[in-house]
Structure formats: structure tokens, C-alpha cells
Scaffold this active site. Structure first.
Site, PDB file in Angstrom:
ATOM      1  N   HIS A 151       0.879  -1.173   0.000  1.00  0.00           N
ATOM      2  CA  HIS A 151       0.000   0.000   0.000  1.00  0.00           C
ATOM      3  C   HIS A 151       0.910   1.215   0.000  1.00  0.00           C
ATOM      4  O   HIS A 151       1.766   1.352   0.881  1.00  0.00           O
ATOM      5  CB  HIS A 151      -0.912  -0.002   1.222  1.00  0.00           C
ATOM      6  CG  HIS A 151      -1.873   1.145   1.240  1.00  0.00           C
ATOM      7  ND1 HIS A 151      -2.538   1.540   2.375  1.00  0.00           N
ATOM      8  CD2 HIS A 151      -2.271   1.993   0.267  1.00  0.00           C
ATOM      9  CE1 HIS A 151      -3.310   2.570   2.109  1.00  0.00           C
ATOM     10  NE2 HIS A 151      -3.161   2.867   0.821  1.00  0.00           N
ATOM     11  N   ASP A 152       0.745   2.115  -0.952  1.00  0.00           N
ATOM     12  CA  ASP A 152       1.690   3.217  -1.090  1.00  0.00           C
ATOM     13  C   ASP A 152       1.804   4.058   0.177  1.00  0.00           C
ATOM     14  O   ASP A 152       2.877   4.593   0.483  1.00  0.00           O
ATOM     15  CB  ASP A 152       1.381   4.085  -2.312  1.00  0.00           C
ATOM     16  CG  ASP A 152      -0.059   4.568  -2.387  1.00  0.00           C
ATOM     17  OD1 ASP A 152      -0.817   4.424  -1.410  1.00  0.00           O
ATOM     18  OD2 ASP A 152      -0.440   5.085  -3.464  1.00  0.00           O
ATOM     19  N   THR A 153       0.735   4.144   0.957  1.00  0.00           N
ATOM     20  CA  THR A 153       0.840   4.898   2.214  1.00  0.00           C
ATOM     21  C   THR A 153       1.728   4.174   3.210  1.00  0.00           C
ATOM     22  O   THR A 153       2.448   4.819   3.980  1.00  0.00           O
ATOM     23  CB  THR A 153      -0.555   5.140   2.812  1.00  0.00           C
ATOM     24  OG1 THR A 153      -1.395   5.725   1.824  1.00  0.00           O
ATOM     25  CG2 THR A 153      -0.466   6.078   4.005  1.00  0.00           C
TER      26      THR A 153
END
Length: 506
Positions: A241-243
Site C-alpha cells: 500500500h503506497d501509504t
């Protein structure tokens, strides 16, 4: 003799663009350059909004080819991070059944009511710790029940796992992104059979869980042939997840920090050791997503720079194109806090005429509507700063943690006005940068797995702090003006909530 330098590729797919970034790492140095950037343009077909996943995959291949051609040193590994919640369905042969549906599509309308009938919101939050967002994977899967594609599916792969599968031929489900499905128990960090059973979701569709740092296979022969990379080139699971990768990329020097990962969305919150599953947390709409090294990303989703992006797109489509730097300069001179809107309002999720929706929200709450693009831009940025403040204050209150610095990472780190307004709204210093935090966090997890850097998250962040350009903004101005704006917006929010409750009750 100088330390050996290794090269790592980060495939970083965002909601509006994708990129392949290459990091060069030694125990004391970290540099980053862009190998290839490409657009991410959704496609509407027969009324449904899809991701153009095949175009994105080709962009990834082109990026890896550019990375291979850029230096004689081979890549040590590749890591993949993307946005959350969306997925592709594969048949028994591994073929994609249909282009993945975009989370902004309206197919989930009404799905939340079906989920609530089977599993009340309080019980769902106690089991998964995820905030209510109408596009979470569970709502997408409930909306898809009875469709031919889901009935024919043999495997479900979240977007980063789908890209990884196409590169390697090996399937897995990376944990940080799996936690956004609303099917993971954040205490056990495994699937919640209770939630899946209650909603009729078949967990056997998901391949086994992977954790950041786990091996995810090596590039297939056809991928090697197309990219020019040598055999074997491994793929390493990162915070997919990019976050999750962006939070690894926060250059904090103390644990007393809040982060705001900015881009299409603003994800504002704290890094915790354990989830907060209280009823107060649920009512505040905070999420407990899983992070790297057993951490919890305790945060709230805020609409983010999507609002400004959509304003710019609307103005361009109506023949009134605006140069962003000029617009931001004009916004900086506009009257502050003249009007503010709730940047968490679902009314702003869908594509469309954003300036009109902002004006309508101002009218609904008894505030003057912006009169020109500069005032609309100032309204958006003031509203985002106010939403950042509210999220951080709520996270501190609900978790019992103390914060003395706010880190803004991602694309918003380049927006000096947004950073300054956030510092003023929060009454705390803001450290801006790095803008490519997700790619850097992705690369650092790979580098640690390869033995190039050691230690925990604090060690990775120390390397970031010593190698990346950062800018600090100190709070200035009249803080009470932000208090008044917050009270004005909260009063409007309560009034709208009460009106909606009265309408439901008849």
C-alpha cells in the site's frame, strides 16, 4: 575501499500517474532518480469506471527497461506499491477476467446498507478497525456478488499483487494492503473469518499473506526478455500500500511525530504499536491499517489534492486553463478562511465539476461561495489544512500519544502554501519532504532485506533525514482564526448530521 552500492527499483503506482524509480543505496548514502513516469488514466466503459491495468503494466515494463538501460550495475531487486482497496479477478488459468473497477465508480452505492444489515458498524469496526469508506474492498465484493466475473473467479489479487504476479508468475497477498480490504484483524494481523463468513466472502480467493521483506518471486523469462534485465532479478514484498511505504519514508528523528501523506488523498495520522478499536475511534472515522515492522497506521482519509486537481481539470475543460504556480501565488494573496468546506465529505469523491460542488457546500453551510479560481484554490487549501489539524488533534486525543512535529510527505510537500497553512492550522512545525516518500520507503525495505542497511524504522528514517532535502515551516499568524473556522465548520457539520438523522427517522 568504498562501500558497495546497490540499485533497487521501486514501482510506485498512484491514482493519477505511475513511475519506476531507481534508488542507489549504501549504508550511508541514498539517492533516487526517475527511470520512467507514465499517466494513469481510468476508462469509462458502458457506464463503469475501470482502471486501464494493461496500460499500467506496460508502463511498468517500460520503466524496468529504462532502469536496466540506465546503468551497467544490475538491479538487486524490485518492489511494488500502489493505491489500496481495488483488485483484479483471475480465472483458473491465471487470465484476468475483466479490467479492475475503479474505487470511484458508483457500483458500491447501497452496499454499505447490505453490509450493515449482516454486520453492524460497531461490530465491523471492533473486528477490523477500519474507518467507513464507501469503496472499501468489502463493499466492492458485496456489490459484485452474483456477477459472472466473481462467480468465475479462481483468484483475487489486489493491484500491487496483480502487477507482481504478472512479473513473476507467483501469487501472494501483501499484508499492509490486505489490511485495507476490511477483512484483516489488526490484532492478529491475519484474515477475519468472522467478517468474511458474515458477508459471504470467500477468503480462499486470496493467495497466502506476505509481509514486507518476504520474497515475492523472480522475473519471468518473457519479462526478462522485454526489459533486458538479467536472470535472476528478484521481486521483494514491500509495504505495497503506497501509504505504508510513504510512512516508512517519513524522515522523523523522534517518535513524537504525526504524518500527512499527501497526493490525491491526504492520509493524516500517527504510527502506533497497537490498534485503537474504541467506539470513540469508530465515531471519529479513524482507520487502523497495518504498517511495516508490526506497526499500525492510525489515520483518517481526507479528500486531498484531488479537489484541486479536479478544479484544474474542470477549468481546463471549460476553456479557462490556469497555470498552477500562478494560481497558488494568487491564492496566497486571497482572503484567508473566507470559506471552508469539509474535506472529508463524500460529496467530493466522484469526478466532476468540483468548483460547483465546493460552491454548493459553501452555500449549504451559510458561507460565501468563492468568486474566482484563486478564491476556490484558497478555499481548498484552507479546508485541507483545517482537516489536517482536526485529524491530528483527534488522533492524539484518541490514542493518548503526544506530537511535537508534523511531517508532510508526498506530492503536497512541494506545495509551500499548503505546508505553511498546515503549520499555522496545527500550531506545530511542519517538515516537508521527501516528495517521493513512497518510492523511498519501498526502496529502503528492499535495501534492508538485501542487507545494505540495518536496524529498525528509526535507522531507515535516520538515513532519510541525513540524505534527503527537507524544508521546515514554523507556525505563524493568528491561531484563533483557525479556531473560529474550525468551530464554524463543526457547527455546520453537526447541523447537517442532525438533518440527515431526522430524514432517516422520518
Amino acid at each position: 575501499m568504498p562501500p558497495t552500492e546497490h540499485r533497487f527499483a521501486a514501482v510506485d503506482l498512484g491514482a493519477s500517474s505511475g513511475r519506476v524509480m531507481v534508488g542507489q543505496v549504501t549504508p550511508d548514502t541514498l539517492t533516487l532518480h526517475e527511470a520512467h513516469r507514465f499517466p494513469n488514466e481510468p476508462v469509462r466503459l458502458s457506464g463503469t469506471l475501470h482502471w486501464n491495468i494493461l496500460s499500467l503494466h506496460q508502463g511498468v515494463l517500460n520503466g524496468l527497461k529504462a532502469a536496466a538501460a540506465a546503468a551497467a550495475t544490475p538491479l538487486t531487486s524490485i518492489g511494488i506499491d500502489t493505491w489500496a482497496v481495488d483488485y483484479g479477478l483471475l480465472d483458473a488459468t491465471g487470465a484476468l477476467l475483466a479490467n479492475p473497477v475503479h474505487y470511484r465508480d458508483t457500483r458500491t452505492t447501497g452496499a454499505a446498507d447490505k453490509v450493515a444489515a449482516a454486520l453492524p458498524p460497531r461490530a465491523l469496526y471492533a473486528a477490523t478497525g477500519l474507518q467507513h469508506l464507501p469503496f472499501n474492498t468489502i463493499y466492492q465484493l458485496v456489490a459484485a456478488q452474483g456477477t459472472p466475473a466473481l462467480a468465475a473467479a479462481h483468484r483475487l489479487l489486489l493491484i500491487p499483487d496483480l502487477i507482481s504476479y504478472w512479473l513473476t508468475g507467483e501469487a501472494g497477498t501483501e499484508l499492509t494492503n490486505a489490511s485495507t480490504t476490511q477483512l484483516i484483524d489488526p490484532r492478529t494481523r491475519t484474515w477475519s473469518a468472522h467478517v468474511a463468513d458474515a458477508l459471504g466472502i470467500d477468503l480462499s480467493l486470496f493467495p497466502p499473506l506476505r509481509r514486507p521483506g518476504d520474497p515475492a518471486g523472480t522475473l519471468r523469462p518473457d519479462v526478462l526478455a522485454e526489459t533486458g534485465l538479467p536472470h535472476p532479478t528478484p521481486v521483494t514484498a514491500v509495504g505495497s500500500h503506497d501509504t505504508a511505504s510513504a510512512v516508512v519514508g517519513v524522515p522523523a528523528t523522534s517518535p513524537r511525530f504525526a504524518y500527512i501523506a499527501t497526493g490525491t488523498w491526504s492520509l493524516a495520522g500517527l504510527e502506533l504499536d497497537a490498534p485503537v478499536l474504541t467506539e470513540a475511534s469508530r465515531r471519529a472515522n479513524f482507520t487502523n491499517e497495518l504498517g511495516v515492522d508490526g506497526t499500525v497506521r492510525y489515520l483518517r482519509n481526507i479528500m486531498g489534492l484531488w479537489m484541486l486537481q479536479e478544479c484544474l481539470r474542470t477549468w481546463e475543460n471549460t476553456g479557462s486553463e490556469h497555470h498552477l504556480p500562478t494560481l497558488l501565488a494568487a491564492a496566497a494573496e486571497a482572503l484567508p478562511l473566507r470559506s471552508v468546506v469539509d474535506a472529508g465529505d463524500p460529496a467530493f469523491i466522484a469526478p466532476g465539476d468540483m468548483p460547483d460542488r465546493i460552491a454548493a457546500a459553501c452555500h449549504r453551510t451559510g458561507q460565501p461561495a468563492p468568486r474566482n479560481p484563486a478564491e476556490t484554490t484558497r478555499c481548498v487549501l484552507d479546508s485541507l489544512a483545517l482537516a489536517h489539524r482536526r485529524a491530528i488533534e483527534d488522533a492524539v486525543r484518541l490514542s493518548g500519544r503526544t506530537v511535537d512535529t508534523v511531517h508532510i510527505v508526498g506530492g503536497g510537500a512541494h506545495n509551500a502554501l499548503l505546508c505553511r497553512l498546515t503549520a499555522d492550522a496545527c500550531g506545530l512545525p511542519v517538515v516537508a519532504g521527501p516528495a517521493e516518500a513512497a518510492a523511498l520507503g519501498n526502496i529502503l525495505v528492499q535495501a534492508r532485506t538485501a542487507g545494505m542497511v540495518g536496524g529498525g524504522l528509526s535507522d531507515l528514517r535516520a538515513l532519510l533525514h541525513s540524505t534527503q532535502p527537507l524544508r521546515q515551516y514554523e507556525p505563524t499568524g493568528d491561531h484563533s482564526a483557525w479556531d473560529r473556522a474550525a468551530s464554524r465548520l463543526e457547527g455546520a457539520r453537526v447541523t447537517e448530521t442532525e438533518a440527515a438523522e431526522e430524514e432517516r427517522c422520518g
